[in-house]
Design an enzyme around this catalytic site. Sequence first.
Site, PDB file in Angstrom:
ATOM      1  N   GLY A   1      -8.252  -7.281   4.512  1.00  0.00           N
ATOM      2  CA  GLY A   1      -9.062  -7.363   5.711  1.00  0.00           C
ATOM      3  C   GLY A   1      -8.435  -8.097   6.876  1.00  0.00           C
ATOM      4  O   GLY A   1      -9.047  -8.223   7.937  1.00  0.00           O
TER       5      GLY A   1
ATOM      6  N   HIS B   1     -15.616  -8.020   1.259  1.00  0.00           N
ATOM      7  CA  HIS B   1     -14.619  -8.870   1.913  1.00  0.00           C
ATOM      8  C   HIS B   1     -14.735 -10.315   1.426  1.00  0.00           C
ATOM      9  O   HIS B   1     -13.737 -10.960   1.078  1.00  0.00           O
ATOM     10  CB  HIS B   1     -14.806  -8.820   3.439  1.00  0.00           C
ATOM     11  CG  HIS B   1     -13.916  -9.748   4.194  1.00  0.00           C
ATOM     12  ND1 HIS B   1     -14.307 -11.037   4.531  1.00  0.00           N
ATOM     13  CD2 HIS B   1     -12.645  -9.615   4.651  1.00  0.00           C
ATOM     14  CE1 HIS B   1     -13.332 -11.638   5.171  1.00  0.00           C
ATOM     15  NE2 HIS B   1     -12.308 -10.793   5.270  1.00  0.00           N
TER      16      HIS B   1
ATOM     17  N   MET C   1      -5.614  -7.316   8.579  1.00  0.00           N
ATOM     18  CA  MET C   1      -4.986  -6.467   9.595  1.00  0.00           C
ATOM     19  C   MET C   1      -5.825  -5.200   9.782  1.00  0.00           C
ATOM     20  O   MET C   1      -6.867  -5.042   9.161  1.00  0.00           O
ATOM     21  CB  MET C   1      -3.536  -6.175   9.204  1.00  0.00           C
ATOM     22  CG  MET C   1      -2.660  -7.416   9.247  1.00  0.00           C
ATOM     23  SD  MET C   1      -0.952  -7.084   8.800  1.00  0.00           S
ATOM     24  CE  MET C   1      -1.101  -6.616   7.084  1.00  0.00           C
TER      25      MET C   1
ATOM     26  N   ARG D   1       8.240 -50.058 -11.792  1.00  0.00           N
ATOM     27  CA  ARG D   1       8.821 -50.360 -10.486  1.00  0.00           C
ATOM     28  C   ARG D   1       8.475 -51.792 -10.118  1.00  0.00           C
ATOM     29  O   ARG D   1       7.298 -52.174 -10.079  1.00  0.00           O
ATOM     30  CB  ARG D   1       8.283 -49.401  -9.419  1.00  0.00           C
ATOM     31  CG  ARG D   1       8.909 -49.648  -8.039  1.00  0.00           C
ATOM     32  CD  ARG D   1       8.412 -48.652  -7.018  1.00  0.00           C
ATOM     33  NE  ARG D   1       7.018 -48.863  -6.650  1.00  0.00           N
ATOM     34  CZ  ARG D   1       6.324 -48.058  -5.849  1.00  0.00           C
ATOM     35  NH1 ARG D   1       6.890 -46.967  -5.364  1.00  0.00           N
ATOM     36  NH2 ARG D   1       5.061 -48.313  -5.554  1.00  0.00           N
TER      37      ARG D   1
ATOM     38  N   SER E   1      15.320 -42.575 -10.000  1.00  0.00           N
ATOM     39  CA  SER E   1      14.028 -41.911  -9.853  1.00  0.00           C
ATOM     40  C   SER E   1      13.817 -41.684  -8.355  1.00  0.00           C
ATOM     41  O   SER E   1      13.846 -42.635  -7.572  1.00  0.00           O
ATOM     42  CB  SER E   1      12.897 -42.769 -10.420  1.00  0.00           C
ATOM     43  OG  SER E   1      11.659 -42.101 -10.266  1.00  0.00           O
TER      44      SER E   1
ATOM     45  N   LYS F   1       0.827  -1.204   0.000  1.00  0.00           N
ATOM     46  CA  LYS F   1       0.000   0.000   0.000  1.00  0.00           C
ATOM     47  C   LYS F   1       0.861   1.254   0.000  1.00  0.00           C
ATOM     48  O   LYS F   1       0.643   2.178  -0.797  1.00  0.00           O
ATOM     49  CB  LYS F   1      -0.932  -0.006   1.212  1.00  0.00           C
ATOM     50  CG  LYS F   1      -1.938   1.129   1.234  1.00  0.00           C
ATOM     51  CD  LYS F   1      -2.934   0.932   2.369  1.00  0.00           C
ATOM     52  CE  LYS F   1      -3.776  -0.295   2.140  1.00  0.00           C
ATOM     53  NZ  LYS F   1      -4.774  -0.520   3.213  1.00  0.00           N
TER      54      LYS F   1
ATOM     55  N   TYR G   1      13.242 -35.123 -15.568  1.00  0.00           N
ATOM     56  CA  TYR G   1      11.785 -35.166 -15.682  1.00  0.00           C
ATOM     57  C   TYR G   1      11.149 -35.234 -14.301  1.00  0.00           C
ATOM     58  O   TYR G   1      11.797 -35.572 -13.308  1.00  0.00           O
ATOM     59  CB  TYR G   1      11.329 -36.363 -16.533  1.00  0.00           C
ATOM     60  CG  TYR G   1      11.551 -37.713 -15.902  1.00  0.00           C
ATOM     61  CD1 TYR G   1      10.613 -38.267 -15.031  1.00  0.00           C
ATOM     62  CD2 TYR G   1      12.711 -38.448 -16.174  1.00  0.00           C
ATOM     63  CE1 TYR G   1      10.820 -39.513 -14.438  1.00  0.00           C
ATOM     64  CE2 TYR G   1      12.920 -39.692 -15.576  1.00  0.00           C
ATOM     65  CZ  TYR G   1      11.975 -40.217 -14.707  1.00  0.00           C
ATOM     66  OH  TYR G   1      12.181 -41.432 -14.120  1.00  0.00           O
TER      67      TYR G   1
ATOM     68  N   ASP H   1       8.648 -41.766   0.267  1.00  0.00           N
ATOM     69  CA  ASP H   1       9.404 -42.530   1.264  1.00  0.00           C
ATOM     70  C   ASP H   1      10.633 -41.768   1.740  1.00  0.00           C
ATOM     71  O   ASP H   1      11.018 -41.869   2.912  1.00  0.00           O
ATOM     72  CB  ASP H   1       9.835 -43.880   0.671  1.00  0.00           C
ATOM     73  CG  ASP H   1       8.829 -44.986   1.011  1.00  0.00           C
ATOM     74  OD1 ASP H   1       7.953 -44.741   1.856  1.00  0.00           O
ATOM     75  OD2 ASP H   1       8.928 -46.073   0.428  1.00  0.00           O
TER      76      ASP H   1
ATOM     77  N   GLY I   1      12.001 -41.296  -5.110  1.00  0.00           N
ATOM     78  CA  GLY I   1      10.715 -41.574  -4.473  1.00  0.00           C
ATOM     79  C   GLY I   1      10.576 -40.688  -3.256  1.00  0.00           C
ATOM     80  O   GLY I   1      10.899 -41.088  -2.132  1.00  0.00           O
ATOM     81  N   THR I   2      10.118 -39.466  -3.475  1.00  0.00           N
ATOM     82  CA  THR I   2      10.166 -38.465  -2.406  1.00  0.00           C
ATOM     83  C   THR I   2       9.144 -38.712  -1.304  1.00  0.00           C
ATOM     84  O   THR I   2       9.254 -38.125  -0.227  1.00  0.00           O
ATOM     85  CB  THR I   2      10.002 -37.050  -2.978  1.00  0.00           C
ATOM     86  OG1 THR I   2       8.802 -37.008  -3.767  1.00  0.00           O
ATOM     87  CG2 THR I   2      11.198 -36.676  -3.834  1.00  0.00           C
TER      88      THR I   2
ATOM     89  N   ARG J   1      -3.307  -1.362  -6.400  1.00  0.00           N
ATOM     90  CA  ARG J   1      -2.454  -2.553  -6.296  1.00  0.00           C
ATOM     91  C   ARG J   1      -2.783  -3.446  -7.474  1.00  0.00           C
ATOM     92  O   ARG J   1      -3.838  -3.300  -8.111  1.00  0.00           O
ATOM     93  CB  ARG J   1      -2.719  -3.299  -4.986  1.00  0.00           C
ATOM     94  CG  ARG J   1      -4.145  -3.782  -4.819  1.00  0.00           C
ATOM     95  CD  ARG J   1      -4.404  -4.313  -3.432  1.00  0.00           C
ATOM     96  NE  ARG J   1      -5.825  -4.597  -3.226  1.00  0.00           N
ATOM     97  CZ  ARG J   1      -6.395  -4.749  -2.048  1.00  0.00           C
ATOM     98  NH1 ARG J   1      -5.672  -4.620  -0.951  1.00  0.00           N
ATOM     99  NH2 ARG J   1      -7.672  -5.017  -1.945  1.00  0.00           N
TER     100      ARG J   1
ATOM    101  N   ARG K   1      -3.504   2.926   8.456  1.00  0.00           N
ATOM    102  CA  ARG K   1      -3.802   1.705   7.697  1.00  0.00           C
ATOM    103  C   ARG K   1      -2.591   0.785   7.638  1.00  0.00           C
ATOM    104  O   ARG K   1      -1.465   1.239   7.510  1.00  0.00           O
ATOM    105  CB  ARG K   1      -4.221   2.051   6.262  1.00  0.00           C
ATOM    106  CG  ARG K   1      -5.489   2.884   6.146  1.00  0.00           C
ATOM    107  CD  ARG K   1      -5.730   3.300   4.701  1.00  0.00           C
ATOM    108  NE  ARG K   1      -6.960   4.044   4.531  1.00  0.00           N
ATOM    109  CZ  ARG K   1      -8.132   3.502   4.195  1.00  0.00           C
ATOM    110  NH1 ARG K   1      -8.201   2.190   3.992  1.00  0.00           N
ATOM    111  NH2 ARG K   1      -9.210   4.227   4.055  1.00  0.00           N
TER     112      ARG K   1
ATOM    113  N   GLU L   1      14.998 -43.645  -2.437  1.00  0.00           N
ATOM    114  CA  GLU L   1      13.974 -43.335  -1.434  1.00  0.00           C
ATOM    115  C   GLU L   1      14.441 -43.622  -0.011  1.00  0.00           C
ATOM    116  O   GLU L   1      13.740 -43.331   0.952  1.00  0.00           O
ATOM    117  CB  GLU L   1      12.705 -44.142  -1.726  1.00  0.00           C
ATOM    118  CG  GLU L   1      12.954 -45.620  -1.882  1.00  0.00           C
ATOM    119  CD  GLU L   1      11.750 -46.370  -2.445  1.00  0.00           C
ATOM    120  OE1 GLU L   1      10.618 -45.968  -2.148  1.00  0.00           O
ATOM    121  OE2 GLU L   1      11.951 -47.358  -3.175  1.00  0.00           O
TER     122      GLU L   1
ATOM    123  N   CYS M   1       9.304 -39.336  -8.926  1.00  0.00           N
ATOM    124  CA  CYS M   1       7.986 -39.935  -9.140  1.00  0.00           C
ATOM    125  C   CYS M   1       7.112 -39.898  -7.902  1.00  0.00           C
ATOM    126  O   CYS M   1       6.050 -40.512  -7.870  1.00  0.00           O
ATOM    127  CB  CYS M   1       8.133 -41.378  -9.630  1.00  0.00           C
ATOM    128  SG  CYS M   1       9.035 -42.459  -8.493  1.00  0.00           S
TER     129      CYS M   1
ATOM    130  N   ARG N   1       3.308 -48.771 -10.954  1.00  0.00           N
ATOM    131  CA  ARG N   1       3.368 -49.537  -9.700  1.00  0.00           C
ATOM    132  C   ARG N   1       2.843 -50.943  -9.954  1.00  0.00           C
ATOM    133  O   ARG N   1       1.642 -51.141 -10.123  1.00  0.00           O
ATOM    134  CB  ARG N   1       2.526 -48.864  -8.625  1.00  0.00           C
ATOM    135  CG  ARG N   1       2.904 -47.428  -8.288  1.00  0.00           C
ATOM    136  CD  ARG N   1       1.904 -46.872  -7.284  1.00  0.00           C
ATOM    137  NE  ARG N   1       2.195 -45.529  -6.872  1.00  0.00           N
ATOM    138  CZ  ARG N   1       1.711 -44.431  -7.487  1.00  0.00           C
ATOM    139  NH1 ARG N   1       0.945 -44.560  -8.575  1.00  0.00           N
ATOM    140  NH2 ARG N   1       2.004 -43.224  -7.044  1.00  0.00           N
TER     141      ARG N   1
END
Length: 920
Positions: A107, A477, A109, A655, A804, A29, A892, A809, A806-807, A361, A98, A785, A872, A600
């Site tokens: 809205g 609002h 604050m 896999r 690959s 602002k 990838y 695990d 395995g995020t 804004r 303000r 993993e 993956c 899988r």
Amino acid sequence: MAAQETVDHKYVYDFSEGNKDLKDLLGGKGANLAEMTNLGLPVPPGFTITTEACQAYLATGREPDGLAAQIEAHLEALERAMGRRLGDPRDPLLVSVRSGAKFSMPGMMETVLNVGLNDQSVIGLAAQAGGSADPAASGGSADPAASGGNDRFAWDSYRRLIQMFGKTVCEVPGEEFEHALDEVKNAKGTHNDLDLDADDLRGLVDAYKKIFSKHTGREFPQEPREQLHLAIRAVFDSWNAERAVLYRRQERIPADLGTAVNVVSMVFGNLGPDSGTGVAFTRDPASGAQGIYGDYLANAQGEDVVAGIRNTVPLQELERLDKTSYDELLGIMARLEEHYRDLCDIEFTIERGKLWMLQTRVGKRTAAAAFVIAGQLVDEGLIDLDEALHRVNGAQLAQLMFPRFQLDHEFEPVATGIGASPGAASGKVVFTSARAVELAAEGESVILVRRETNPDDLNGMIAAKGILTSRGGKTSHAAVVARGMGKTCVSGADEIDVNVPAKRFAVAGQTVNEGDVVSIDGTTGKVYLGEVPVTPSEVVQYFEGSLDPERVDDALVRAVHRIMTHADGKRRLAVRTNADTGADAARARRFGAEGIGLCRTEHMFLGDRRELVERLILARAEGEREAALAALLPLQRADFEEIFREMDGLPVTVRLIDPPLHEFLPPLEQLAVNVAVAQERGEDVAKEEALLAAVRRMHEENPMLGLRGVRLGLVIPGLFAMQVRAIAEAAVAVTRAGGAACPEIMVPLVGAVQELETVRAEAERIIADVVGDSGVEVLIGTMIEVPRAALTAGQIAEAAEFFSFGTNDLTQMGWGFSRDDVEGAFFWRYLELGIFGISPFESIDRDGVGRLVRIAAEEGRAARPGLKLGVCGEHGGDPDSVHFFHSVGLDYVSCSPFRVPVARLEAGRAAVETDGSDSR
């Protein structure tokens, strides 16, 4: 004598000293008020207290040294510029206080208007405005015309100050002020604030003072500078108010930014019919359509518009009421949009025919409007396609893929309001935020119904599927917050009579009680009783190929096609899909998938095949095991043939089986009970007893860390060999039938290179035997993993042709969390305390798990320069995570079919941001 400004650290900036690029310091602002001032637009004079001052205050609990002196110096300069003193009894300067953080938090604050009014200056205000405000001076007349109507204006301004100051600064319950106002209106026989005259408002001021004193134990402060000081502190404190904290978490706004405070000389829209206030958009924030959009209220202050307490008139009506101001406003809107090169959200006040700009804004918009506007601005030469790509995001694209209502003659709306935030939402009616949160936690879909929402309703708005209000417009609002969150919202449905205490609303001669189901359409503004069926969105139809973007007359579809085409041309990351069936593979290809990153195989062993797997796992003799494997082989081969045919030469990463054993075996407790009951009845349970003994023998206390993945393949001879043979035979069959297959075999849960080497040696012998001269090539790699695999990636890469990640695990094991247990157990508390900004299973933990990914990528490629890298886990479709994977250098990402377009878009955005392309 003027206070000397401390020069050690500058905490206060005059509007003429800033610009729009100082949002970190001056907040959005303040930076934009400075920018408009520098453009020569009519901005009321004022100054901004920086976010650094707020940060210091919040860190220590007191104002930083030098701040008070700097505020006093700038206030005295403002008084000289305006020719008035703050709270002067004869000719008072009034100011607004303000908030204004770097990122818009509508809205969330505090704001306090009319600071400087007291029992003496209210009389001076009326006199300067043309009235007296002194009962004796006007003979006690209740007729506003007797004093030019300005007694009413002055007392209206004073009651607003006490109400806002009491609620925001001193935590006086706001409903007590509302009840007092309602009592005065009821006594007058009206529902309209404007029907109250000066005497009514003077009495209301006395009532408000008593409410203030009852709750604070002191009289309303009469010293103007004390009012200002307390209001500034209240704005600082509001940064950590519950609703502000909740909103920041919802919008992923950092908690350490703090808010600036803007002190602005007051201009008044409540001086009479030639005054007013409004909000305008340079384009429709709901659809992106070009035109004149906004709301206007004559004889009102700005809070009346966004609060939705009075229904506004369309901005176009201002042309009839005050054509000079209307024309000037349109010229300023066009200038601001060209200057900011984007949709602008503008707040303005007209004081007796004089237009003042209070804020601008870059406006919040719906997902559809974001895409449409980006395309329009490219056509107008204001931005290029790189910038257009930067201005949309995957979360918005995901919203556009949600279904919409399928309407026919059976569904007639019972009310029509303003389509404030698009979408199709059905759910049970609730009338309070607390009830919305309660039912949503039980898995119910709810629609929050209010006369109008306020910042205290944020919890309920987040929990609800949609919001319906009987008051307000596109700038209320409810509308602004819903658009920012991507929630369906219909506002200003004034045919609905909402009775919150009775938990019901009346419409079209019918009563809708809490718990009844309604459906709301945030595009058309229509409200329906009951649940309305849904149909796929136009964007999904486009991705599935049933809509031709070159022929369809749909600005949104054309914009999505144009931006997606540019993203595909820019991105470096390929996008694959997680698919286990031919149908999933076919759908993912229509959505733009360039292969399968995770097939899988354990999902192929469920249903009718579970008994074969159970036989395999429990087999004690070699013959039993071989028979089970022989039965599974043709089934597996057929599965892979179907998938290879659908992908037609695109890479397919399969896999090898990776479930914990308990997923294929009867539950131990239930099996034990069944055997005991059968024994009690004297039944023959020899087979069941043998099964129970086997299940007990293989039972694991923590199966997610037990016999699964590569461990299972090494312990059960022939299991992985059967799968490798099925994959190779399927690839050869598809190739010899004239198709193409590109299989990649992924060994799961490897923690040591020796595990992979053992499996690889057997797999290579089978592949060589099956492939022959078919030309089929099969890659062998592993899933990273296990944290140890990430830390020894250089060793593992010597035996792997691809990694690959395995995020899922990797996150479980990296944090020591069991995903199945912890998300419902305590993640809510971690999010509440700010330990998590977002669940690490939803968006990758860059500092911890992300560091493991980076280490493995760097060390893996150092050992094998041509190593192919992908991901993956669920993070492959998360927008923020995609940017991280781009920065790490992965080849990838892979995600569910419906997330493929999101990943494509974000991969393009990541490339543009990394390249630092020059956008106009």
